[in-house]
Design a protein around this motif. Structure first.
Motif, mmCIF file in Angstrom:
data_model
loop_
_atom_site.group_PDB
_atom_site.id
_atom_site.type_symbol
_atom_site.label_atom_id
_atom_site.label_comp_id
_atom_site.label_asym_id
_atom_site.label_seq_id
_atom_site.Cartn_x
_atom_site.Cartn_y
_atom_site.Cartn_z
ATOM 1 N N VAL A 1 0.868 -1.183 0.000
ATOM 2 C CA VAL A 1 0.000 0.000 0.000
ATOM 3 C C VAL A 1 0.898 1.224 0.000
ATOM 4 N N VAL A 2 0.759 2.070 -0.999
ATOM 5 C CA VAL A 2 1.537 3.303 -1.038
ATOM 6 C C VAL A 2 0.568 4.448 -0.736
ATOM 7 N N THR A 3 0.872 5.242 0.308
ATOM 8 C CA THR A 3 -0.092 6.269 0.721
ATOM 9 C C THR A 3 0.410 7.679 0.411
ATOM 10 N N ALA A 4 1.286 7.796 -0.589
ATOM 11 C CA ALA A 4 1.717 9.098 -1.094
ATOM 12 C C ALA A 4 1.768 8.967 -2.617
ATOM 13 N N ALA A 5 1.473 10.088 -3.309
ATOM 14 C CA ALA A 5 1.317 9.992 -4.769
ATOM 15 C C ALA A 5 2.667 10.028 -5.485
ATOM 16 N N ALA A 6 2.869 9.052 -6.384
ATOM 17 C CA ALA A 6 4.113 8.949 -7.153
ATOM 18 C C ALA A 6 3.837 9.297 -8.612
ATOM 19 N N SER A 7 4.923 9.559 -9.369
ATOM 20 C CA SER A 7 4.749 9.845 -10.801
ATOM 21 C C SER A 7 4.648 8.538 -11.582
ATOM 22 N N HIS A 8 5.171 7.463 -10.981
ATOM 23 C CA HIS A 8 5.149 6.147 -11.642
ATOM 24 C C HIS A 8 5.208 5.071 -10.560
ATOM 25 N N LYS B 1 4.862 -10.296 -4.287
ATOM 26 C CA LYS B 1 4.781 -11.742 -4.618
ATOM 27 C C LYS B 1 3.951 -11.940 -5.878
ATOM 28 N N PRO B 2 4.243 -12.968 -6.687
ATOM 29 C CA PRO B 2 3.310 -13.309 -7.765
ATOM 30 C C PRO B 2 1.940 -13.601 -7.137
ATOM 31 N N GLY B 3 0.896 -13.065 -7.732
ATOM 32 C CA GLY B 3 -0.445 -13.183 -7.143
ATOM 33 C C GLY B 3 -0.748 -12.035 -6.185
ATOM 34 N N GLY B 4 0.245 -11.159 -5.962
ATOM 35 C CA GLY B 4 0.076 -10.063 -5.000
ATOM 36 C C GLY B 4 -0.520 -8.806 -5.626
ATOM 37 N N ARG B 5 -0.979 -7.930 -4.749
ATOM 38 C CA ARG B 5 -1.622 -6.687 -5.214
ATOM 39 C C ARG B 5 -0.986 -5.467 -4.558
ATOM 40 N N MET B 6 -0.966 -4.383 -5.321
ATOM 41 C CA MET B 6 -0.465 -3.111 -4.779
ATOM 42 C C MET B 6 -1.466 -2.009 -5.105
ATOM 43 N N VAL B 7 -1.717 -1.116 -4.133
ATOM 44 C CA VAL B 7 -2.501 0.094 -4.439
ATOM 45 C C VAL B 7 -1.581 1.285 -4.300
ATOM 46 N N ILE B 8 -1.682 2.195 -5.255
ATOM 47 C CA ILE B 8 -0.774 3.353 -5.285
ATOM 48 C C ILE B 8 -1.440 4.520 -6.018
ATOM 49 N N PRO B 9 -1.420 5.713 -5.400
ATOM 50 C CA PRO B 9 -1.925 6.882 -6.130
ATOM 51 C C PRO B 9 -0.854 7.380 -7.092
ATOM 52 N N LEU B 10 -1.247 7.639 -8.332
ATOM 53 C CA LEU B 10 -0.302 8.156 -9.326
ATOM 54 C C LEU B 10 -0.745 9.535 -9.789
ATOM 55 N N GLY B 11 0.227 10.447 -9.907
ATOM 56 C CA GLY B 11 -0.078 11.802 -10.387
ATOM 57 C C GLY B 11 0.581 12.840 -9.494
ATOM 58 N N ALA B 12 0.647 14.085 -9.981
ATOM 59 C CA ALA B 12 1.307 15.159 -9.235
ATOM 60 C C ALA B 12 0.351 15.764 -8.206
ATOM 61 N N GLN B 13 0.949 16.384 -7.141
ATOM 62 C CA GLN B 13 0.123 17.011 -6.110
ATOM 63 C C GLN B 13 -0.697 18.152 -6.722
ATOM 64 N N PHE B 14 -1.912 18.318 -6.296
ATOM 65 C CA PHE B 14 -2.864 19.338 -6.761
ATOM 66 C C PHE B 14 -3.296 19.122 -8.218
ATOM 67 N N MET B 15 -2.836 18.050 -8.859
ATOM 68 C CA MET B 15 -3.305 17.712 -10.201
ATOM 69 C C MET B 15 -4.178 16.470 -10.045
ATOM 70 N N THR B 16 -4.795 16.040 -11.132
ATOM 71 C CA THR B 16 -5.606 14.835 -11.020
ATOM 72 C C THR B 16 -4.691 13.648 -10.749
ATOM 73 N N GLN B 17 -4.995 12.985 -9.662
ATOM 74 C CA GLN B 17 -4.273 11.740 -9.354
ATOM 75 C C GLN B 17 -5.290 10.606 -9.417
ATOM 76 N N PHE B 18 -4.795 9.421 -9.754
ATOM 77 C CA PHE B 18 -5.678 8.255 -9.753
ATOM 78 C C PHE B 18 -5.134 7.182 -8.836
ATOM 79 N N LEU B 19 -6.031 6.601 -8.070
ATOM 80 C CA LEU B 19 -5.652 5.435 -7.293
ATOM 81 C C LEU B 19 -5.592 4.274 -8.274
ATOM 82 N N MET B 20 -4.430 3.594 -8.312
ATOM 83 C CA MET B 20 -4.245 2.482 -9.240
ATOM 84 C C MET B 20 -4.176 1.173 -8.463
#
Ligand code: SAH
Length: 237
Positions: free
Chosen positions: A174-181, A191-210
């Motif tokens: 779980v990444v709780t800060a927005a990255a560019s990638h 792990k194979p079969g594993g999941r990650m959630v991460i917000p992508l995008g710049a601060q104050f711009m549209t970011q998407f939870l991926m």
């Protein structure tokens, strides 16, 4: 003494001593109901029972600064100092649900902040490894989590972009800060079969939870979940 003075004094008093005799579990239950309604209203599936239970149990008022205790159970992000925030409860519920964690899992969190998201995860999984780049925030969160009895959370004050290789691989990240990638080291530590959630995008711009999934054959796919607003992932990368 005019009435403005009296009202002002009363307000100061209430803000300084906000928490005595409050029924926090009732407030927390109301917050969880709001979170569920918010998710449903925005077309998100209802979170699993383990996520709901964890949100009912974790005392969010212990994770916010004293002067904000009275607002701890409002479905909003709140400032925690150093320009950082404790995430909005609905986002914590959504992120925790998206990674589909189970009791025996080992989870990596990037961005400890207050420690609240780590505590929610710790109620569900076996072990949580959380990384925080701001030394004093990480230290405070580690002490808070230990004092509250979250013995299955470890906090490390380091740049989370590079993950925690000594403890890898992880069932979920779980990444709780927005990255560019999506940081490649984090993909490598999933792990194979594993999941990650991460917000992508710049601060104050549209970011998407991926939602990023690493499949059994090692291939990776990702999809956008919802627009979000997170503080940026900092560091030297
Ligand atoms: N999960 C937290 C909310 C965190 S806000 C909670 O439940 O309270 C995002 C946090 O990520 C901030 O504390 C910020 O300092 C931290 N952060 C930003 N960049 C980072 C990096 N490269 N490595 C680790 N932590 C980082």
């Amino acid at each position: 003494m005019n009435r403005y003075f009296i009202v002002g004094t009363l307000l100061c008093f209430c803000c300084a001593f906000p928490s005595y005799g409050e029924d926090y579990s009732a407030k927390r239950h109301k917050m969880v109901e709001e979170v569920l309604a918010d998710l449903a209203a925005n077309g998100n599936p209802a979170p699993g029972p383990d996520v709901v239970q964890a949100m009912e149990k974790v005392e969010r008022h212990r994770f916010v600064p004293d002067w904000l205790t009275r607002f701890a159970y409002i479905n909003r992000p709140l400032p925690i100092g150093h320009g950082q925030t404790i995430s909005q409860p609905v986002i914590v519920a959504l992120m925790t649900d998206l990674i589909k964690v189970k009791a025996g899992d080992k989870v990596l969190e990037i961005g400890t902040g207050s420690g609240y998201q780590a505590a929610v995860l710790a109620k569900i999984v076996k072990s949580v490894y959380s990384m925080e780049i701001i030394e004093s925030l990480g230290k405070e969160a580690a002490e808070r989590l230990a004092a509250l009895g979250y013995g299955n959370v470890q906090v490390k004050m380091e740049d989370g972009y590079y993950g925690w290789p000594a403890e890898a691989p992880f069932d979920a990240i779980v990444v709780t800060a927005a990255a560019s990638h999506v940081p490649p080291p984090l993909i490598a530590q999933l792990k194979p079969g594993g999941r990650m959630v991460i917000p992508l995008g710049a601060q104050f711009m549209t970011q998407f939870l991926m939602l990023v999934e690493k499949h059994a054959d090692g291939t990776v796919s990702s999809r956008q979940i919802i627009p979000v607003g997170f503080v940026p992932l900092t560091g030297g990368h």
